[in-house]
Design a protein around this motif. Structure first.
Motif, short mmCIF file in Angstrom:
data_model
loop_
_atom_site.label_atom_id
_atom_site.label_comp_id
_atom_site.label_asym_id
_atom_site.label_seq_id
_atom_site.Cartn_x
_atom_site.Cartn_y
_atom_site.Cartn_z
N GLN A 70 -5.14 4.50 -3.97
CA GLN A 70 -4.04 3.54 -4.11
C GLN A 70 -3.61 3.41 -5.57
O GLN A 70 -2.42 3.33 -5.88
N ARG A 71 -4.57 3.41 -6.50
CA ARG A 71 -4.23 3.32 -7.92
C ARG A 71 -3.53 4.58 -8.40
O ARG A 71 -2.54 4.50 -9.13
N TRP A 72 -4.03 5.74 -8.00
CA TRP A 72 -3.50 6.98 -8.51
C TRP A 72 -2.14 7.36 -7.93
O TRP A 72 -1.40 8.13 -8.55
N ASP B 27 -9.49 2.60 -2.69
CA ASP B 27 -9.09 1.91 -3.92
C ASP B 27 -8.59 2.90 -4.96
O ASP B 27 -7.58 2.66 -5.63
N LEU B 28 -9.29 4.01 -5.10
CA LEU B 28 -8.95 5.00 -6.11
C LEU B 28 -7.58 5.62 -5.82
O LEU B 28 -6.71 5.72 -6.70
N ASN C 221 0.82 -1.20 0.00
CA ASN C 221 0.00 0.00 0.00
C ASN C 221 0.86 1.26 0.00
O ASN C 221 1.93 1.31 0.60
N ARG D 25 0.32 5.21 -7.03
CA ARG D 25 1.39 4.22 -7.25
C ARG D 25 2.45 4.79 -8.21
O ARG D 25 2.15 5.50 -9.13
#
Length: 331
Positions: free
Chosen positions: A327-329, A324-325, A2, A331
């Motif tokens: 974490q994707r943005w 969730d959003l 994370n 990375r």
């Protein structure tokens, strides 16, 4: 693994955007997501940052707000982090003379950050219509607390209540005009305090009411513990703001077990589609508001949600979407 994302939340605790940021961070922590919150203008030492942005909290002018974000983004990226933002109070033509300056500031902030969250499809459309083009954009609707099941607690003469800060365009004046022909004992209750710079509005609205023999009353700021009972105490709840982009006050009425009257527009229709029957939509005209108020005063029971009503997204669901959003943005 994370990614650590700190939520930067600025502004006075009673401001709706500040409250949203604090409550979102807490909901994320309550649902198992490590979500530190940062309450000063300076960025944290490392990692990604998510802003709760409205221009009025980041500067005294739209240009100053954009400058503040530009500095934040530069400092955070120098530390190896990314920056995303939830944008609130999106510019609309109804802003009047300030619209172009606000639109330019939001466009600059959207270009600076790595992704933008908005709270409705209506707001996503406002971005596009205003030529504001983020690199990435996602919609996470404002969370709605579960409706309480306590019975009505109104006593005394009938009241029509508007919840939230008082400012021009909030809808108090429209409610006063719509009640011009109603019984004079119907009181208009402003549940909240005047926003900064608009204290004169209270006497103006009171004078408008007095001309028709009606009483206008302002509660002042309501603490968190006082809000649910206050919202349950009015006879008819109304959320009359015609140009809202996403409405926390609408959600507050629903969390108190009420079905508020609201003008039918792109945002309220979107909300009604997601939560059928949770709001009482009326045509967005003076006659529409007048007739809706008359119907609700004649039958206040229609302004209460059925016991057990659950609207979406819940705070837990919104927290998961944000986690969730981001974490994707980041990375």
């Amino acid at each position: 693994m994370n990614v650590a994302v700190t939520h930067l939340i600025v502004g006075p605790s009673e401001h709706g955007v500040t409250r949203f940021g604090v409550e979102l961070a807490q909901a994320m922590r309550d649902n198992g997501f490590d979500t530190p919150a940062w309450r000063t203008p300076e960025p944290p030492p490392s990692g990604g940052v998510h802003l709760q942005f409205t221009d009025r909290l980041f500067g005294s002018t739209p240009e100053q707000a954009a400058d503040t974000v530009r500095t934040l983004v530069r400092d955070i990226r120098q530390r190896g982090g990314r920056v995303t933002a939830t944008m609130h109070d999106l510019p609309q033509p109804s802003d009047g003379a300030h619209h172009d300056r606000r639109r330019a500031a939001y466009a600059e902030v959207a270009a600076l950050v790595d992704g933008v969250v908005v709270s409705s499809e209506h707001e996503r459309a406002l971005l596009a219509e205003g030529g504001v083009r983020p690199r990435r954009v996602a919609v996470v609707p404002l969370p709605v607390e579960a409706a309480t099941a306590e019975p009505p607690c109104h006593q005394g003469p009938p009241t029509v209540g508007v919840f939230g800060f008082l400012y021009p365009g909030k809808g108090h004046a429209e409610v006063i005009a719509a009640l011009a022909g109603a019984a004079p004992d119907v009181e208009i209750l402003a549940l909240g305090a005047p926003s900064a710079g608009h204290t004169d509005l209270v006497s103006e609205l009171a004078d408008d009411c007095a001309r028709t023999g009606r009483r206008f009353r302002v509660t002042g700021h309501l603490g968190d513990a006082d809000v649910p009972r206050a919202l349950r105490s009015v006879t008819v709840p109304v959320a009359p703001h015609r140009h809202v982009s996403a409405s926390g006050s609408l959600n507050s009425w629903i969390s108190a077990g009420r079905r508020p009257l609201a003008p039918a527009n792109r945002y309220t229709r979107e909300f009604d589609l997601r939560n059928p029957g949770a709001v009482l939509l009326y045509p967005d005209t003076p006659a529409g508001l007048r007739e809706a108020l008359a119907d609700a005063l004649a039958d206040p029971a229609m302004t209460w949600l059925p016991p057990g009503t659950t609207c979406t997204p819940t705070p837990a669901a919104a927290a998961r979407q944000y986690a969730d959003l981001l974490q994707r943005w980041h990375r």
